[in-house]
Design a protein around this motif. Structure first.
Motif, PDB file in Angstrom:
ATOM      1  N   THR A 145     -20.572  63.346 -55.927  1.00  0.00           N
ATOM      2  CA  THR A 145     -19.895  63.676 -54.854  1.00  0.00           C
ATOM      3  C   THR A 145     -18.436  65.326 -55.242  1.00  0.00           C
ATOM      4  O   THR A 145     -18.051  65.954 -54.640  1.00  0.00           O
ATOM      5  N   CYS A 146     -17.722  63.805 -56.255  1.00  0.00           N
ATOM      6  CA  CYS A 146     -16.745  64.385 -56.860  1.00  0.00           C
ATOM      7  C   CYS A 146     -16.722  64.893 -58.482  1.00  0.00           C
ATOM      8  O   CYS A 146     -16.253  65.758 -58.556  1.00  0.00           O
ATOM      9  N   LEU A 147     -17.486  64.784 -59.258  1.00  0.00           N
ATOM     10  CA  LEU A 147     -18.216  64.822 -60.451  1.00  0.00           C
ATOM     11  C   LEU A 147     -18.832  65.906 -60.284  1.00  0.00           C
ATOM     12  O   LEU A 147     -18.726  67.298 -61.274  1.00  0.00           O
ATOM     13  N   GLY A 148     -19.604  66.631 -59.670  1.00  0.00           N
ATOM     14  CA  GLY A 148     -20.347  67.961 -59.572  1.00  0.00           C
ATOM     15  C   GLY A 148     -21.583  67.142 -60.688  1.00  0.00           C
ATOM     16  O   GLY A 148     -22.099  68.458 -60.935  1.00  0.00           O
ATOM     17  N   THR A 149     -22.055  66.233 -60.653  1.00  0.00           N
ATOM     18  CA  THR A 149     -23.029  66.385 -61.611  1.00  0.00           C
ATOM     19  C   THR A 149     -24.600  66.235 -60.666  1.00  0.00           C
ATOM     20  O   THR A 149     -25.058  66.013 -60.669  1.00  0.00           O
ATOM     21  N   GLN A 150     -25.103  67.019 -61.872  1.00  0.00           N
ATOM     22  CA  GLN A 150     -26.457  67.489 -61.725  1.00  0.00           C
ATOM     23  C   GLN A 150     -27.398  66.637 -61.530  1.00  0.00           C
ATOM     24  O   GLN A 150     -27.518  65.617 -62.614  1.00  0.00           O
ATOM     25  N   GLY A 151     -28.323  66.241 -60.838  1.00  0.00           N
ATOM     26  CA  GLY A 151     -29.330  65.475 -60.506  1.00  0.00           C
ATOM     27  C   GLY A 151     -30.638  65.126 -61.051  1.00  0.00           C
ATOM     28  O   GLY A 151     -30.602  64.096 -61.939  1.00  0.00           O
ATOM     29  N   GLY A 152     -30.718  66.131 -62.291  1.00  0.00           N
ATOM     30  CA  GLY A 152     -31.820  65.849 -63.135  1.00  0.00           C
ATOM     31  C   GLY A 152     -30.938  65.262 -64.453  1.00  0.00           C
ATOM     32  O   GLY A 152     -31.506  64.206 -65.106  1.00  0.00           O
ATOM     33  N   ASN A 153     -29.759  65.550 -64.459  1.00  0.00           N
ATOM     34  CA  ASN A 153     -28.862  64.888 -65.919  1.00  0.00           C
ATOM     35  C   ASN A 153     -27.884  63.167 -65.101  1.00  0.00           C
ATOM     36  O   ASN A 153     -28.160  61.935 -65.814  1.00  0.00           O
ATOM     37  N   LEU A 154     -28.602  62.959 -63.440  1.00  0.00           N
ATOM     38  CA  LEU A 154     -27.803  61.758 -63.537  1.00  0.00           C
ATOM     39  C   LEU A 154     -29.198  61.418 -63.549  1.00  0.00           C
ATOM     40  O   LEU A 154     -28.982  60.014 -63.935  1.00  0.00           O
ATOM     41  N   ILE A 155     -29.873  61.433 -63.261  1.00  0.00           N
ATOM     42  CA  ILE A 155     -31.119  60.482 -63.571  1.00  0.00           C
ATOM     43  C   ILE A 155     -31.253  60.500 -64.377  1.00  0.00           C
ATOM     44  O   ILE A 155     -32.039  59.148 -65.149  1.00  0.00           O
ATOM     45  N   GLU A 156     -31.181  61.245 -65.641  1.00  0.00           N
ATOM     46  CA  GLU A 156     -31.132  60.370 -67.000  1.00  0.00           C
ATOM     47  C   GLU A 156     -30.626  59.420 -67.693  1.00  0.00           C
ATOM     48  O   GLU A 156     -31.722  58.687 -68.535  1.00  0.00           O
ATOM     49  N   VAL A 157     -29.662  59.676 -67.407  1.00  0.00           N
ATOM     50  CA  VAL A 157     -28.477  58.228 -67.638  1.00  0.00           C
ATOM     51  C   VAL A 157     -28.466  57.453 -66.586  1.00  0.00           C
ATOM     52  O   VAL A 157     -29.161  56.095 -67.295  1.00  0.00           O
ATOM     53  N   LEU A 158     -29.284  57.221 -65.443  1.00  0.00           N
ATOM     54  CA  LEU A 158     -29.452  55.575 -64.968  1.00  0.00           C
ATOM     55  C   LEU A 158     -31.217  55.219 -65.229  1.00  0.00           C
ATOM     56  O   LEU A 158     -30.815  53.980 -65.599  1.00  0.00           O
ATOM     57  N   ARG A 159     -32.012  56.161 -65.634  1.00  0.00           N
ATOM     58  CA  ARG A 159     -33.418  55.255 -66.604  1.00  0.00           C
ATOM     59  C   ARG A 159     -32.903  55.422 -67.753  1.00  0.00           C
ATOM     60  O   ARG A 159     -33.114  54.521 -68.523  1.00  0.00           O
ATOM     61  N   ALA A 160     -32.012  55.675 -68.657  1.00  0.00           N
ATOM     62  CA  ALA A 160     -31.287  55.070 -69.988  1.00  0.00           C
ATOM     63  C   ALA A 160     -30.077  54.086 -69.725  1.00  0.00           C
ATOM     64  O   ALA A 160     -30.666  52.562 -70.892  1.00  0.00           O
ATOM     65  N   CYS A 161     -29.819  53.882 -68.444  1.00  0.00           N
ATOM     66  CA  CYS A 161     -28.622  52.574 -68.350  1.00  0.00           C
ATOM     67  C   CYS A 161     -30.912  50.901 -67.742  1.00  0.00           C
ATOM     68  O   CYS A 161     -29.686  50.224 -67.251  1.00  0.00           O
ATOM     69  N   GLN A 162     -31.141  51.924 -67.491  1.00  0.00           N
ATOM     70  CA  GLN A 162     -32.037  50.989 -66.539  1.00  0.00           C
ATOM     71  C   GLN A 162     -32.131  50.474 -64.962  1.00  0.00           C
ATOM     72  O   GLN A 162     -32.153  49.288 -64.735  1.00  0.00           O
ATOM     73  N   ILE A 163     -31.288  51.132 -64.866  1.00  0.00           N
ATOM     74  CA  ILE A 163     -30.787  51.173 -62.928  1.00  0.00           C
ATOM     75  C   ILE A 163     -31.261  52.026 -62.335  1.00  0.00           C
ATOM     76  O   ILE A 163     -31.182  51.910 -61.136  1.00  0.00           O
ATOM     77  N   SER A 164     -32.355  52.921 -62.238  1.00  0.00           N
ATOM     78  CA  SER A 164     -33.052  53.810 -61.437  1.00  0.00           C
ATOM     79  C   SER A 164     -33.742  53.078 -60.393  1.00  0.00           C
ATOM     80  O   SER A 164     -33.723  54.244 -59.831  1.00  0.00           O
ATOM     81  N   ASP A 165     -33.983  52.391 -60.964  1.00  0.00           N
ATOM     82  CA  ASP A 165     -35.311  51.780 -59.952  1.00  0.00           C
ATOM     83  C   ASP A 165     -34.236  50.572 -59.056  1.00  0.00           C
ATOM     84  O   ASP A 165     -35.851  50.419 -58.039  1.00  0.00           O
ATOM     85  N   ARG A 166     -33.579  50.412 -59.336  1.00  0.00           N
ATOM     86  CA  ARG A 166     -32.829  49.598 -58.148  1.00  0.00           C
ATOM     87  C   ARG A 166     -32.673  50.520 -56.821  1.00  0.00           C
ATOM     88  O   ARG A 166     -32.724  51.510 -56.642  1.00  0.00           O
TER      89      ARG A 166
END
Length: 237
Positions: A143-164
């Motif tokens: 909502t604030c940085l306007g990060t694209q969903g695809g880019n964000l989900i890659e980071v979430l997976r790399a940080c191992q929190i995407s499935d939380r």
């Protein structure tokens, strides 16, 4: 070997390094230290990491010196601020449940500090942290940085929190039917952080962003497995 290159070429090469690698290279020799401490390199690192902060101070930055010192100072300050927000979320979430007013206050703290995307990754996307704190970071990025969903989900997976997962519940004023108001409506949805980042209808993100407005009486976010107190019980207390 680096000192055999023209200075502008050497600076261009060094500017491609990550901060940790840059600091390691600066320990190799006197020349490397001088090169890695170059203001032009650290100014670029600073503006790339904190574009929101840089744009608000652009008029004062033209004559600024020692960007490295400013970079390290801001990194430490944001680490302290992130820890403060984490403690606030922990204190506000009773039994892993967070009311939307406190949730939005946590998001607002990130906005006021002008966190960058890298800061969110470093300080909020730790799998050992409360998932509600992870969620605050995801919300801020979308909502604030306007990060694209695809880019964000890659980071979430790399940080191992995407499935939380979290559970978002909201209560709306009961509709009127032939002069009588029906019982308040209860809605809930389980969503993973990855789903929130790629959600097409923005329904859950919209509920979290709007909070308690108009017909919405209450919004509660909880970690999956937590059983919240029913809304009618809350109203009787």
């Amino acid at each position: 070997m680096m000192n055999c290159l023209p200075e502008d070429v050497a600076i261009k090469i060094v500017s491609l390094l990550h901060v940790r690698d840059l600091c390691s290279l600066s320990c190799c020799s006197t020349f490397s230290r001088q090169l890695c401490f170059s203001d032009s390199i650290w100014e670029s690192l600073f503006t790339n990491r904190w574009p929101l902060f840089s744009s608000s101070t652009s008029n004062d930055s033209s004559n600024f010196k020692n960007w490295r010192k400013l970079y390290l100072k801001r990194h430490i300050e944001l680490g302290v601020r992130a820890r403060s927000v984490e403690k606030f979320v922990e204190a506000s979430s009773r039994s892993e449940s967070l009311e939307v007013r406190d949730y939005l206050s946590a998001v607002e703290s990130l906005i006021s500090a002008k966190f960058g995307f890298e800061d969110v990754q470093k300080f909020l996307f730790n799998p050992k942290m409360n998932v509600l704190f992870n969620l605050v970071g995801v919300h801020y990025c979308l909502t604030c940085l306007g990060t694209q969903g695809g880019n964000l989900i890659e980071v979430l997976r790399a940080c191992q929190i995407s499935d939380r997962h979290v559970c978002v519940k909201w209560w709306k004023v009961g509709r009127w039917f032939y002069g009588y108001r029906m019982r308040d409506e209860s809605h809930s949805r389980f969503v993973s952080l990855a789903d929130l980042a790629t959600e097409d209808d923005d329904n859950i993100l919209g509920v979290l962003t709007r909070g308690t407005v108009h017909e919405v009486l209450r919004v509660q976010i909880s970690a999956v497995g937590h059983t919240s107190t029913p809304w009618y019980c809350q109203r009787q207390e």
